[in-house]
Design a protein around this motif. Structure first.
Motif, short mmCIF file in Angstrom:
data_model
loop_
_atom_site.label_atom_id
_atom_site.label_comp_id
_atom_site.label_asym_id
_atom_site.label_seq_id
_atom_site.Cartn_x
_atom_site.Cartn_y
_atom_site.Cartn_z
N ALA A 1 17.54 -5.82 3.60
CA ALA A 1 16.82 -4.86 2.57
C ALA A 1 17.76 -3.62 2.12
O ALA A 1 17.55 -3.66 0.88
N ASP B 1 20.21 -5.37 -0.23
CA ASP B 1 19.69 -5.65 -1.36
C ASP B 1 19.36 -4.42 -2.37
O ASP B 1 19.36 -4.48 -3.38
N MET B 2 18.87 -3.36 -1.73
CA MET B 2 18.20 -1.98 -2.41
C MET B 2 19.72 -1.53 -2.99
O MET B 2 19.78 -1.26 -4.35
N TYR B 3 20.95 -1.38 -2.13
CA TYR B 3 21.87 -0.84 -2.64
C TYR B 3 22.66 -1.49 -3.66
O TYR B 3 23.22 -1.13 -4.90
N GLY C 1 21.20 -3.71 -5.76
CA GLY C 1 20.21 -3.56 -6.91
C GLY C 1 20.68 -2.31 -7.67
O GLY C 1 20.95 -2.44 -8.95
N GLY C 2 21.08 -1.41 -7.10
CA GLY C 2 21.39 -0.19 -7.72
C GLY C 2 22.78 -0.22 -8.47
O GLY C 2 23.06 -0.18 -9.75
N ALA D 1 23.40 8.91 -5.05
CA ALA D 1 22.63 8.08 -3.83
C ALA D 1 23.67 7.73 -2.67
O ALA D 1 23.32 7.86 -1.67
N TYR D 2 24.53 7.03 -3.20
CA TYR D 2 25.58 6.60 -2.21
C TYR D 2 26.47 7.36 -1.49
O TYR D 2 26.61 7.32 -0.45
N LEU E 1 15.06 6.32 -4.08
CA LEU E 1 16.52 6.06 -3.98
C LEU E 1 17.24 6.23 -5.31
O LEU E 1 18.27 7.21 -5.36
N PHE E 2 16.81 5.77 -6.36
CA PHE E 2 17.53 5.85 -7.54
C PHE E 2 16.72 6.50 -8.64
O PHE E 2 16.52 6.20 -10.00
N MET F 1 10.06 2.00 5.65
CA MET F 1 11.06 2.04 4.81
C MET F 1 10.20 2.69 3.52
O MET F 1 9.17 2.45 3.18
N MET G 1 11.04 1.47 0.14
CA MET G 1 11.86 0.38 -0.56
C MET G 1 11.89 0.55 -2.13
O MET G 1 10.74 0.67 -2.48
N VAL G 2 13.01 0.52 -2.88
CA VAL G 2 12.91 0.44 -4.26
C VAL G 2 13.75 -0.92 -4.61
O VAL G 2 14.29 -1.44 -3.78
N GLN G 3 13.82 -1.09 -5.81
CA GLN G 3 14.38 -2.32 -6.42
C GLN G 3 13.57 -3.68 -6.08
O GLN G 3 13.54 -3.95 -5.23
N ALA H 1 14.75 -6.34 -4.08
CA ALA H 1 15.06 -6.21 -2.57
C ALA H 1 13.64 -6.29 -1.85
O ALA H 1 13.44 -6.83 -1.08
N ASN I 1 12.34 -9.91 -1.88
CA ASN I 1 13.26 -10.63 -0.86
C ASN I 1 12.58 -10.27 0.59
O ASN I 1 12.51 -11.21 1.33
N TYR I 2 12.41 -9.01 0.84
CA TYR I 2 12.06 -8.58 2.06
C TYR I 2 10.56 -9.13 2.34
O TYR I 2 10.53 -9.89 3.57
#
Lengths: 227, 221
Positions: free
Chosen positions: A90, A93-95, A97-98, A135-136, B51-52, B63, B65-67, B70, B73-74
């Motif tokens: 998860a 996938d989020m990272y 995605g960014g 963010a990173y 997050l973004f 969590m 969760m964003v995106q 993602a 998928n989860y």
């Protein structure tokens, strides 16, 4: 048949480049067939190789895979670059995605008019430095790799994004010490180091010849606007 | 805290709708918090929840969760809607990415300038009927099974139903040449959790109305 994955795309970065990076990072040798003419593309279409009539397409493990994200997810899972469990997956996938969104702003850059390119350059740098890099930077404060204390697809993708943004503004990492250290660290991983050397299958910054080839083969992208 | 997933988005389909579909199909109850004006989004950004700096955001299993991919998928993996192995997952991913490409085009119609709408409409109908629907019709024809992948319900079936219904809102007879997709639509719509989601009063969102478009643009751009 060699058993190696075979990539069908233009001789340039585009949507295939993250796939090249990931295979290289995993130490997987691959072959490439470059689309240079409309006839080649039509032959692929008529042969039924392209599920949605589009490239990228990768022949791998008896499949003709299309859709960049599907291909990347498959390669990441196969070569253990997708984390150890669902929660790590998860995060990856989020990272990813960014970084995918960030690299998406750069994807069409070569197709823009000179005036729009300047606008887009500013846009890319603004988004990178105000939204994505912070963010990173924060994630990397406590760790060497983005997820799970081990090298994953997320790290490969972030390095690729960093290098691409640096091509647009060379000092763009100046406010981001963690990302600078990350860049050095990941670049020195042997498979990645090899991919970064001249003579590898990494593709250069797209030029006018690349743009002309894509337009000619696909008969598209004649009128692309900045974000 | 209820333990239910909590969805943060505006009160409309957009990028959250595939996630609502998946949760509903899996029979998972969820809560929603709607971003109605710019301040609502700013508040979420300021408290570090995004997050973004963007929604969709889903609070799930501890969590934020964003995106949207993602998140989807989860949920698909957690609730066994992602096939039984890596190869089935690959097929599901290929099909679903194609559907998402078509969805983008369907959804962006309302955001086109007036003089571009007619051309856009024609492009979307062409892509749906010549690029995407023939693929899924053929998949069903070739294996003769009820579901797209692995002879069991997966997210590919859920997303395809969503896409079909949105395309029909666009052009009601768009499935005219696709008999297997027509029976697929009836079959998947009848699955109890999905049937429930398709009934009035569910959390399924209606299509965006043209008069809402400026408000959405104001919040997000």
């Amino acid at each position: 048949m060699s058993g190696k994955p075979k990539l069908y795309y233009f001789n340039g970065r585009g949507k295939m480049e993250p796939i090249r990076w990931l295979l290289a990072a995993a130490g997987v040798e691959f072959e490439e067939e470059f689309l240079e003419t409309r006839e080649q593309y039509e032959k692929l279409l008529q042969g039924g190789s392209l599920l949605f009539q589009q490239v990228p397409m990768v022949e791998i493990d008896g499949m003709r895979m299309v859709q960049t994200r599907a291909i990347l997810s498959y390669i990441a899972a196969k070569y253990n670059l997708y984390g150890k469990d669902l929660k790590e997956r998860a995060l990856i996938d989020m990272y990813v995605g960014g970084t995918d969104d960030l690299m998406g702003f750069i994807l069409m850059f070569p197709f823009l008019s000179a005036e729009d390119k300047e606008k887009q350059r500013a846009f890319i740098v603004q988004k990178a430095t105000s939204r994505y890099f912070p963010a990173y930077e924060k994630v990397l404060k406590d760790r060497d790799f983005l997820v799970g204390n081990s090298f994953s697809w997320a790290d490969v993708h972030l390095l690729e994004a960093i290098l691409m943004v640096e091509e647009k503004k060379s000092d763009v990492l100046s406010g981001f010490p963690q990302l600078q250290a990350f860049k050095a660290r990941i670049s020195s991983i042997p498979t990645i180091k090899k991919f970064l050397e001249p003579g590898s299958q990494r593709k250069p910054v797209p030029d006018d010849k690349y743009v002309e080839t894509v337009r000619r083969v696909l008969r598209m992208y004649y009128d692309v606007k900045a974000n | 805290m209820s333990g239910k997933p909590k969805l943060h988005y505006f009160n409309g389909r957009g990028r959250m709708e595939p996630i609502r579909w998946l949760l509903a199909a899996a029979g998972v109850e969820f809560e929603e918090s709607f971003v109605e004006k710019k301040d609502d989004l700013t508040k979420l950004q300021k408290d570090g929840s995004l997050l973004f700096q963007q929604v969709p955001m889903v609070e799930i299993d501890g969590m934020k969760m964003v995106q949207s991919r993602a998140i989807a998928n989860y949920i698909a993996t957690k609730y066994n809607l992602y096939g039984k192995d890596l190869k089935e997952r690959a097929l599901i991913d290929m099909y679903v990415e194609g559907m998402f490409d078509l969805n983008e085009q369907l959804m962006s119609y309302n955001f086109q300038p007036a003089d571009k709408k007619e051309q856009h409409f024609a492009n979307v109908v062409d892509k749906a009927t010549n690029r995407y629907f023939p693929v899924f019709e053929k998949v069903l024809k070739d294996h003769g099974q009820d579901f797209l992948v692995g002879n069991q319900l997966s997210r590919a079936d859920v997303h395809l139903l969503d896409t079909i219904l949105m395309a029909e809102e666009f052009k009601p007879d768009i499935l005219a040449k696709f008999p297997l997709l027509q029976s697929f639509k009836a079959r998947i719509s009848n699955i109890p959790t999905i049937k429930k989601y398709l009934q009035p009063g569910s959390q399924r969102k209606p299509p965006i109305r043209p008069e809402e478009v400026p408000k959405v643009i104001a919040i997000f751009y």
